[in-house]
Design an enzyme around this catalytic site. Structure first.
Site, mmCIF file in Angstrom:
data_model
loop_
_atom_site.group_PDB
_atom_site.id
_atom_site.type_symbol
_atom_site.label_atom_id
_atom_site.label_comp_id
_atom_site.label_asym_id
_atom_site.label_seq_id
_atom_site.Cartn_x
_atom_site.Cartn_y
_atom_site.Cartn_z
ATOM 1 N N ASP A 52 -6.345 -0.280 -4.444
ATOM 2 C CA ASP A 52 -5.760 0.563 -3.404
ATOM 3 C C ASP A 52 -6.716 1.688 -3.023
ATOM 4 O O ASP A 52 -6.943 1.980 -1.840
ATOM 5 C CB ASP A 52 -4.431 1.125 -3.901
ATOM 6 C CG ASP A 52 -3.795 2.083 -2.911
ATOM 7 O OD1 ASP A 52 -3.337 1.622 -1.849
ATOM 8 O OD2 ASP A 52 -3.752 3.287 -3.193
ATOM 9 N N GLU A 124 -5.001 -6.228 -3.170
ATOM 10 C CA GLU A 124 -5.647 -5.020 -3.691
ATOM 11 C C GLU A 124 -6.250 -5.276 -5.070
ATOM 12 O O GLU A 124 -7.351 -4.810 -5.371
ATOM 13 C CB GLU A 124 -4.633 -3.878 -3.769
ATOM 14 C CG GLU A 124 -4.212 -3.340 -2.411
ATOM 15 C CD GLU A 124 -3.114 -2.300 -2.484
ATOM 16 O OE1 GLU A 124 -2.957 -1.526 -1.535
ATOM 17 O OE2 GLU A 124 -2.383 -2.272 -3.508
#
Length: 236
Positions: A52, A124
């Site tokens: 992220d 991610e």
């Protein structure tokens, strides 16, 4: 997952892992890891956390370099649109990532392989795994190949404002979002509608449009601008 399936996914993302354990971890959902507790199975949650941050930073750099005339606020909104759950899930679907994820039985039978939250989180995690396996360059290459095309087509606000506002608000639990028609005027063939959008009974945006849908979109746009202008880190 067989070595052939690993090779298949690696071909799609144009990266070959030296350490396949990292790829397996990136593809392991917590539901599977919990079912396999005690069998040395680790979920992808820590990799998701790292991925992220990597995505946010690298996409921010792409925007900075490719959009020299954008203000800080515009860049913030565009980055948020590009790396939101819906956007990342769409990207993950292009790689058919859902078919490679290790899921628990219940999550798998319940449609987990196509669930946007699972797809975006796994994407991610894969980004983080590539970074740990091969460093900055292969991650930059993959992110560039995906997001440069998106940036060529997109300016802030080209996504659905209502959808984006819902994603931003609902990232924090216990929030109530409501659109309210407050006025309409004009002849039947040329009406204008005014909508408020309320967050927990507080008006955070007002919009005017020639249709109810258009007015709601304008209200959502105003609300997003308000949240980002005040740099509300609870939502932004």
């Amino acid at each position: 997952m067989t070595n052939y399936q690993y090779d298949e996914l690696e071909t799609k993302i144009n990266y070959s892992f030296a350490n396949k354990v990292l790829l397996k971890e990136a593809l392991t959902h917590s539901s599977f890891a919990n079912e396999k507790a005690g069998e040395n199975s680790t979920s992808n949650e820590r990799l998701e956390f790292l991925g992220d941050s990597l995505l946010g930073m690298m996409v921010a750099l792409l925007i900075y370099k490719s959009k020299p005339n954008m203000s800080e606020g515009q860049m913030t909104k565009l980055r948020a649109e590009l790396v939101c759950e819906k956007s990342l899930a769409t990207i993950a679907s292009r790689f058919d990532l859902g078919s490679y994820i290790y899921l628990g039985r219940g999550e798998s039978s319940g449609g987990g392989r196509s669930r946007p939250s699972i797809l975006s989180d796994t994407f991610e995690a894969v980004i983080a795994a590539i970074y740990l396996d091969g460093g900055y360059d292969p991650v930059q290459k993959l992110i560039g190949s995906i997001f440069e095309q998106m940036l060529d087509k997109q300016t802030p606000g080209t996504l659905d404002y209502k959808t984006r506002l819902q994603e931003v608000i609902h990232s924090k639990a216990g929030q109530s979002l409501l659109y309210e028609l407050v006025d309409e005027h004009g002849p039947a063939h040329n009406k204008s509608f005014i909508f408020n959008v309320n967050l927990n009974n507080e008006i955070i945006g007002t919009g005017v449009g020639k249709s109810k849908k258009a007015a709601e979109q304008e209200a959502a746009k105003a609300a997003l601008n308000k949240l980002f202008e005040r740099n509300d880190h609870n939502y932004a």
